[in-house]
Design a protein around this motif. Structure first.
Motif, mmCIF file in Angstrom:
data_model
loop_
_atom_site.group_PDB
_atom_site.id
_atom_site.type_symbol
_atom_site.label_atom_id
_atom_site.label_comp_id
_atom_site.label_asym_id
_atom_site.label_seq_id
_atom_site.Cartn_x
_atom_site.Cartn_y
_atom_site.Cartn_z
ATOM 1 N N GLU A 151 -58.331 46.265 29.098
ATOM 2 C CA GLU A 151 -57.235 46.174 28.135
ATOM 3 C C GLU A 151 -57.698 45.394 26.908
ATOM 4 O O GLU A 151 -58.307 44.326 27.019
ATOM 5 N N GLY A 152 -57.435 45.947 25.745
ATOM 6 C CA GLY A 152 -57.861 45.298 24.507
ATOM 7 C C GLY A 152 -59.170 45.831 23.964
ATOM 8 O O GLY A 152 -59.524 45.542 22.820
ATOM 9 N N LEU A 153 -59.906 46.601 24.771
ATOM 10 C CA LEU A 153 -61.154 47.206 24.317
ATOM 11 C C LEU A 153 -60.918 48.651 23.884
ATOM 12 O O LEU A 153 -60.012 49.327 24.393
ATOM 13 N N ASP A 154 -61.723 49.111 22.935
ATOM 14 C CA ASP A 154 -61.669 50.509 22.516
ATOM 15 C C ASP A 154 -62.627 51.275 23.418
ATOM 16 O O ASP A 154 -63.838 51.311 23.175
ATOM 17 N N TYR A 155 -62.103 51.898 24.474
ATOM 18 C CA TYR A 155 -62.961 52.498 25.490
ATOM 19 C C TYR A 155 -62.514 53.904 25.834
ATOM 20 O O TYR A 155 -61.415 54.341 25.482
ATOM 21 N N GLU A 156 -63.386 54.616 26.519
ATOM 22 C CA GLU A 156 -63.071 55.911 27.098
ATOM 23 C C GLU A 156 -63.651 55.957 28.502
ATOM 24 O O GLU A 156 -64.605 55.230 28.811
ATOM 25 N N VAL A 157 -63.069 56.779 29.349
ATOM 26 C CA VAL A 157 -63.552 56.956 30.717
ATOM 27 C C VAL A 157 -64.002 58.401 30.879
ATOM 28 O O VAL A 157 -63.210 59.325 30.647
ATOM 29 N N ILE A 158 -65.256 58.585 31.253
ATOM 30 C CA ILE A 158 -65.797 59.928 31.463
ATOM 31 C C ILE A 158 -66.015 60.127 32.963
ATOM 32 O O ILE A 158 -66.923 59.528 33.553
ATOM 33 N N PHE A 159 -65.174 60.930 33.588
ATOM 34 C CA PHE A 159 -65.382 61.305 34.982
ATOM 35 C C PHE A 159 -66.250 62.562 35.016
ATOM 36 O O PHE A 159 -65.976 63.530 34.306
ATOM 37 N N VAL A 160 -67.265 62.554 35.856
ATOM 38 C CA VAL A 160 -68.075 63.757 36.082
ATOM 39 C C VAL A 160 -67.895 64.159 37.532
ATOM 40 O O VAL A 160 -68.308 63.437 38.449
ATOM 41 N N ASP A 161 -67.234 65.293 37.743
ATOM 42 C CA ASP A 161 -67.013 65.778 39.105
ATOM 43 C C ASP A 161 -68.204 66.635 39.522
ATOM 44 O O ASP A 161 -68.471 67.688 38.952
ATOM 45 N N ASP A 162 -68.912 66.160 40.544
ATOM 46 C CA ASP A 162 -70.161 66.791 40.975
ATOM 47 C C ASP A 162 -69.916 67.762 42.127
ATOM 48 O O ASP A 162 -70.533 67.658 43.182
ATOM 49 N N GLY A 163 -68.988 68.700 41.917
ATOM 50 C CA GLY A 163 -68.747 69.730 42.927
ATOM 51 C C GLY A 163 -67.834 69.314 44.052
ATOM 52 O O GLY A 163 -68.027 69.726 45.207
ATOM 53 N N SER A 164 -66.815 68.519 43.762
ATOM 54 C CA SER A 164 -65.882 68.076 44.806
ATOM 55 C C SER A 164 -65.096 69.255 45.377
ATOM 56 O O SER A 164 -64.807 70.232 44.688
ATOM 57 N N SER A 165 -64.721 69.122 46.652
ATOM 58 C CA SER A 165 -63.958 70.183 47.319
ATOM 59 C C SER A 165 -62.659 69.655 47.922
ATOM 60 O O SER A 165 -61.998 70.347 48.690
ATOM 61 N N ASP A 166 -62.288 68.413 47.576
ATOM 62 C CA ASP A 166 -61.110 67.795 48.194
ATOM 63 C C ASP A 166 -59.953 67.601 47.221
ATOM 64 O O ASP A 166 -58.991 66.885 47.524
ATOM 65 N N GLY A 167 -60.025 68.212 46.045
ATOM 66 C CA GLY A 167 -58.945 68.052 45.072
ATOM 67 C C GLY A 167 -59.135 66.876 44.141
ATOM 68 O O GLY A 167 -58.181 66.453 43.478
#
Length: 318
Positions: free
Chosen positions: A29-45
């Motif tokens: 909180e208070g930082l200028d940030y982004e979150v990059i999720f990389v889904d590596d072939g998940s099969s559970d939703g």
């Protein structure tokens, strides 16, 4: 451009997504940030869970299949925009609250990489901790990069270092070594570590052989990438020299009237001679390949961290 990109690779971590994002939002909180999720072939939703929890700061990169953590990390870094990049596991064992402290240390002390050290590691002793300690000791000894915990994913980088890591195959375990190859200044800080709450660990003893194979690659890159002839040539000349001595000895025996045909020593001498010639030839070909690589791609054999000139220094002093 954001100030900070948090890159998280996930594989079947559906139950961890919501609490992880909650912790990240509270910690940054208070930082200028982004979150990059990389889904590596998940099969559970996992993908649906990320989309359901996402806001304007969250990006999901879905890979077509399971490529492995190293490839997923590379994809995440390439899709990030932050001036600084943090790598974080998606299993809730790393604590996002450590990221601001690590970023502050990187900025205040001008480090290129700040790596985490899991001081009180919450993993099994015999299947995780002991093999990890042995592997870390071997890696430190063979690569000359002395940090305590190579296996901790939590790290913060300057962007130029993260972009040029070249994480191929399974080399994410050797990120500090890859960074050191660029001349990066690396430090390590103690970070929190939590037991896994949801899902199953993707690691086990079967990765030991992969680590050892990758270690050979890292030792070559660390010590001989610009001078492969020093490795292959040295081994070749040693082998050739031993073979020559053995065969010279056998020649003396032959001239003295002894029968040398079929002796194991004769076979050893021939193998060493031929092996020496082959290693020297490999060294020459490797030298040609390395020169072609650097000259053909216009890559430099050195890394410049910073360039000062007199005017800048005068401004700083003023």
């Amino acid at each position: 451009m954001k100030d900070l990109s948090v890159v998280i690779t996930v594989l079947n971590e559906r139950e961890n997504i919501a609490p992880l994002l909650k912790e990240i939002r509270a910690a940054l909180e208070g930082l200028d940030y982004e979150v990059i999720f990389v889904d590596d072939g998940s099969s559970d939703g996992t993908q649906r869970e990320i989309k359901g929890e996402a806001d304007e700061r969250v990006t999901l990169v879905e890979l077509r299949r399971n490529y492995g953590q190293s490839t997923a990390m590379t994809a995440g870094i390439e899709h990030s925009t932050g001036k600084y990049v943090a790598l974080l596991d998606g299993d809730l064992q790393n604590d996002p609250s450590d990221i601001p402290m690590m970023l502050e240390k990187l900025l205040d002390e001008d480090w290129d990489v700040v790596a985490g050290n899991r001081k009180n590691r919450q993993d099994g002793m015999f299947l995780r901790k002991i093999p990890s300690k042995i592997a870390n000791a071997i890696i430190r000894r063979m690569t000359g990069v002395y940090i305590k915990d190579y296996g901790c994913t939590l790290k913060v980088f300057k962007r130029e270092i993260a972009e040029d890591l070249g994480i191929y195959g399974e080399l994410h375990r050797f990120i500090p070594v890859l960074a050191k190859l660029q001349g990066a200044n690396i430090t390590q800080v103690d970070v929190k570590h939590h037991p896994r709450q949801f899902g199953k660990s993707k690691y086990g003893l079967n990765r030991t052989f992969k680590v050892m194979a990758d270690l050979i690659t890292m030792v070559f890159f660390r010590k001989y990438i610009q001078k492969p002839m020093h490795l292959f040539g040295t081994l070749g000349f040693i082998s050739f020299g031993l073979g020559a001595l053995i065969n010279l000895y056998l020649l003396v025996l032959k001239l003295a009237g002894h029968d040398i045909w079929g002796k194991p020593l004769l076979i050893l001498g021939l193998i060493l001679l031929l092996g020496g010639i082959q290693l020297i030839t490999i060294g020459i070909l490797a030298e040609i390949s390395i020169r072609t690589y650097f000259e053909g791609t216009n890559r430099k054999t050195y890394q410049v961290r910073r360039v000062y000139n007199g005017q800048e220094e005068a401004v700083e002093r003023g």
